[in-house]
Design a protein around this motif. Structure first.
Motif, PDB file in Angstrom:
ATOM      1  N   VAL A 144      81.794  77.462 -22.979  1.00 36.85           N
ATOM      2  CA  VAL A 144      82.810  76.549 -22.438  1.00 36.85           C
ATOM      3  C   VAL A 144      83.625  77.260 -21.356  1.00 36.85           C
ATOM      4  O   VAL A 144      83.884  76.702 -20.281  1.00 36.85           O
ATOM      5  N   GLY A 145      83.990  78.517 -21.623  1.00 34.97           N
ATOM      6  CA  GLY A 145      84.724  79.307 -20.619  1.00 34.97           C
ATOM      7  C   GLY A 145      83.924  79.444 -19.330  1.00 34.97           C
ATOM      8  O   GLY A 145      84.462  79.318 -18.236  1.00 34.97           O
ATOM      9  N   MET A 146      82.620  79.697 -19.468  1.00 34.89           N
ATOM     10  CA  MET A 146      81.762  79.837 -18.277  1.00 34.89           C
ATOM     11  C   MET A 146      81.693  78.523 -17.501  1.00 34.89           C
ATOM     12  O   MET A 146      81.698  78.510 -16.260  1.00 34.89           O
ATOM     13  N   SER A 178      82.279  78.807 -27.507  1.00 36.78           N
ATOM     14  CA  SER A 178      83.550  78.947 -26.778  1.00 36.78           C
ATOM     15  C   SER A 178      83.338  79.685 -25.465  1.00 36.78           C
ATOM     16  O   SER A 178      83.896  79.312 -24.429  1.00 36.78           O
ATOM     17  N   ALA A 179      82.531  80.744 -25.501  1.00 39.76           N
ATOM     18  CA  ALA A 179      82.268  81.507 -24.273  1.00 39.76           C
ATOM     19  C   ALA A 179      81.533  80.631 -23.263  1.00 39.76           C
ATOM     20  O   ALA A 179      81.837  80.670 -22.060  1.00 39.76           O
ATOM     21  N   GLU A 195      86.408  73.277 -32.269  1.00 39.62           N
ATOM     22  CA  GLU A 195      87.491  73.576 -31.318  1.00 39.62           C
ATOM     23  C   GLU A 195      86.922  73.578 -29.894  1.00 39.62           C
ATOM     24  O   GLU A 195      87.502  72.991 -28.976  1.00 39.62           O
ATOM     25  N   ALA A 196      85.784  74.250 -29.746  1.00 41.36           N
ATOM     26  CA  ALA A 196      85.153  74.327 -28.425  1.00 41.36           C
ATOM     27  C   ALA A 196      84.677  72.942 -27.981  1.00 41.36           C
ATOM     28  O   ALA A 196      84.781  72.581 -26.806  1.00 41.36           O
ATOM     29  N   GLN A 254      85.261  76.822 -35.279  1.00 46.36           N
ATOM     30  CA  GLN A 254      85.390  77.143 -33.849  1.00 46.36           C
ATOM     31  C   GLN A 254      84.453  76.298 -32.995  1.00 46.36           C
ATOM     32  O   GLN A 254      84.762  75.987 -31.841  1.00 46.36           O
ATOM     33  N   ILE A 302      83.989  76.158 -17.504  1.00 44.91           N
ATOM     34  CA  ILE A 302      85.294  75.938 -16.866  1.00 44.91           C
ATOM     35  C   ILE A 302      85.388  76.767 -15.582  1.00 44.91           C
ATOM     36  O   ILE A 302      85.843  76.282 -14.538  1.00 44.91           O
ATOM     37  N   LEU A 357      87.574  70.905 -26.565  1.00 37.64           N
ATOM     38  CA  LEU A 357      88.026  71.353 -25.239  1.00 37.64           C
ATOM     39  C   LEU A 357      86.999  70.994 -24.160  1.00 37.64           C
ATOM     40  O   LEU A 357      87.366  70.570 -23.064  1.00 37.64           O
ATOM     41  N   GLN A 413      81.195  81.660 -32.080  1.00 39.55           N
ATOM     42  CA  GLN A 413      81.914  82.209 -30.924  1.00 39.55           C
ATOM     43  C   GLN A 413      81.227  81.949 -29.586  1.00 39.55           C
ATOM     44  O   GLN A 413      81.886  81.810 -28.560  1.00 39.55           O
TER      45      GLN A 413
END
Lengths: 283, 314
Positions: free
Chosen positions: A131-133, A128-129, A162-163, A159, A135, A166, A125
């Motif tokens: 990657v969000g940061m 993914s976080a 997946e990350a 996951q 972005i 992206l 997990q």
């Protein structure tokens, strides 16, 4: 504001040795701990927090800071030692690891521990976080970098990939991720449980710029990190060849170092004796 | 075109376009179901506030948590089963446990998944999300409530889950409606029974109440736009008055609205409760009418449940 500090090999060597002692002591007081995966990432953490990251423990939430996500959240104790000695909280708190009511749980919790940028522990997990940061940094046109460490065992998680897709699609060149490739997961060698190799090719094929480094060599980590940061238009993966339990004569390169039991004071003392650091004032 | 002539998803998108104009930190996240959620207008109006991660719901929730850590306010939507079942641990850990300011949106809840069938027909989302600490659980019944709720969600810090009906729903409120968090809305007043609803089922309770009115029977309807935290006060007050409570929910009766009502009443004011909804079975491909009748929570079934109680009293 503190940023990059000068690199002094003697100081860094000693810091790593002291951290291994302190982390073993934290686990000794707790009665158990994820020693193997904490010891395998220490040189990377020290490089990031003392040489690389744009951070300020006195202004720990400043919007322009670099972010760090320990996606393999079970190595939390290594990050706690790093953060405490870097000035985020009192080093005395380190001996509360896993104690009732502690702010230092076995796996990272951003609501409890000052300096933690993301809660992690359920594997896969954290990336993914991160990657969000990254972005968010692109959207806001901020020039911070996002660093993360994922585990090799963790890379079994879907996951992660997946990350990975992206991050490449969004061209996140403000994201640098290390794989702590210590070649062991809980149930055995990574190649025997669910083979990762060719790991470099996998990340390349996902559109990342991929590097390899010796995850215990200050020079190798630093030089690779500079190359990774210079990548344009792609996220960067550094596959850090590490040794599980690195630096502990009993546990080095042993699968069973993943989560060790320290049942009594005698075992605690034996664990520490093997890591003796001359002149260390601790606690 | 009046607001209530629009599909719910159109109002979802239009409201978010408006909210983003006021607060550029708000973002819309999709996992390859943007057209289904109705959000292409957001992508067009505010391209940098829109992120489609592809068919990767787990990643979407984690990315949302990371964005929220940098001050963004993501509304992350996908079909209800994928938002709550498939990405359950990501929503639990990266969003609820880490208290990230992410709004998880589950579209086409319960039987409204119709032709998508059993795999896409989620009867557990309210139960799953109610059991998640830090999570606020919401289900608006019409476009006016949806619009007001979205404004409140964007302005209020914290993890939230909202069911989103995608299609046209009958007008229940009007332009003046204002969503009040933590409060049930009394839609009808009466004595024969208390009917407790949320989201999709409110319309059927109103239809039942209208039919009963023609026979001189009146009921309380308590519509719950917020299922958690649960407004216990309004429920207990109504139960004291009517002595009989019927719950109607568009999901399994285990763990959802009916459970919330029974938990409250059994502790505070025990009265007889009839739970209407899906009785612990999976969904299937079918029309809404067929499913309403099969699972026995249509307006006629609600009316019959009230009449049965009236008859028993006589």
């Amino acid at each position: 504001m503190e940023h990059v500090s000068a690199f002094d090999r003697t100081v860094f060597d000693r810091r790593a040795a002291e951290f291994r002692y302190v982390i073993a002591d934290m686990m000794g007081h707790a009665g158990s701990g994820h020693l193997g995966g904490a010891f395998s990432i220490l040189e990377i953490l020290i490089t990031l927090y003392w040489r690389e990251m744009h951070i300020d423990p006195k202004n720990r939430l400043m919007p322009t800071r670099d972010r760090f996500v320990l996606s393999k959240g079970h190595a939390g104790p290594a990050l706690y030692a790093t953060l405490a000695f870097r000035g985020y909280f009192d080093t005395k708190d380190l001996l509360t690891l896993n104690k009732n009511g502690t702010n230092l749980p076995s796996h990272c919790d951003m609501l409890k521990t000052p300096g933690i940028d993301m809660t992690a522990g359920s594997l896969g997990q954290g990336l993914s976080a991160a990657v969000g940061m990254a972005i968010a940094g692109k959207i806001d046109k901020k020039d911070y970098n996002v660093f993360a460490i994922i585990g090799d065992g963790e890379s079994n998680e879907g996951q992660i990939w997946e990350a990975a897709m992206l991050a490449a699609h969004k061209k996140l060149d403000n994201l640098v991720v290390f794989t702590d490739y210590n070649k062991f997961q809980i149930d055995g060698p990574t190649q025997e449980i669910c083979a990762l190799d060719p790991l470099t090719d996998k990340w390349k094929s996902f559109g990342w710029e991929v590097f390899e480094c010796d995850g215990h060599s200050w020079d190798s980590i630093w030089e690779t990190l500079q190359k990774a940061k210079a990548v344009q238009g792609k996220p960067a993966m550094i596959i850090a060849h590490t040794i599980k339990g690195k630096g502990h004569p009993i546990y080095e390169n042993k699968c069973e170092s993943h989560n060790i039991r320290i049942p009594d004071a005698k075992a605690h003392q034996e664990l520490l004796n093997a890591l003796h650091v001359e002149g260390l004032q601790w606690p | 075109m009046s607001l209530h002539e629009k599909e719910m998803r159109q109002v979802y998108a239009e409201t978010l376009v408006e909210i983003i104009s006021q607060n550029p930190n708000v973002m819309v996240l999709e996992a390859d179901l943007s057209k289904a959620s109705g959000t292409p207008p957001v992508a067009k109006a505010h391209p940098s506030n829109f992120l489609d991660v592809g068919v990767a719901e787990a990643n979407m929730m984690g990315v949302a948590a990371g964005l929220a850590s940098c001050g963004k306010i993501p509304f992350a939507a996908t079909f209800t089963p994928f938002a709550t079942r498939r990405a359950c641990d990501q929503v639990t850990i990266s969003i609820a446990y880490a208290k990230r300011n992410v709004k998880v949106i589950g579209t086409s809840p319960g039987i409204t998944a119709t032709s998508n069938g059993g795999t896409h027909m989620c009867f557990q989302d309210l139960a799953i999300m109610r059991a998640m600490p830090n999570m606020i659980v919401l289900s608006p019944c019409d476009v006016y409530e949806l619009r007001s709720m979205l404004h409140w969600m964007a302005a209020t810090e914290g993890p939230m889950y909202m069911q989103l009906l995608r299609m046209k729903e009958p007008k229940i409120f009007d332009e003046n409606y204002k969503f009040i968090p933590g409060k049930a809305v009394q839609i009808r007043e009466g004595n024969a029974a208390t009917i407790v609803t949320t989201g999709y089922t409110t319309r059927w309770a109103i239809e039942a109440a209208n039919a009963l009115q023609a026979q001189g029977i009146s009921v309380d309807i308590l519509h719950y736009p917020m299922i958690k935290p649960f407004d216990t006060q309004s429920l207990v007050a109504s139960a004291k008055k009517t002595g009989y409570v019927i719950t109607v929910e568009n999901q399994n009766i285990l763990g959802g609205l009916g459970s919330a009502v029974c938990e409250t009443l059994s502790e505070q004011y025990p009265v007889k409760v009839k739970r209407m909804g899906v009785h612990d079975v999976f969904g299937e491909v079918a029309t809404e009418d067929y499913l309403l009748n099969k699972h026995e929570f249509s307006a006629n079934h609600i009316k019959a449940a009230v009449l049965e109680n009236v008859k028993n009293k006589i």
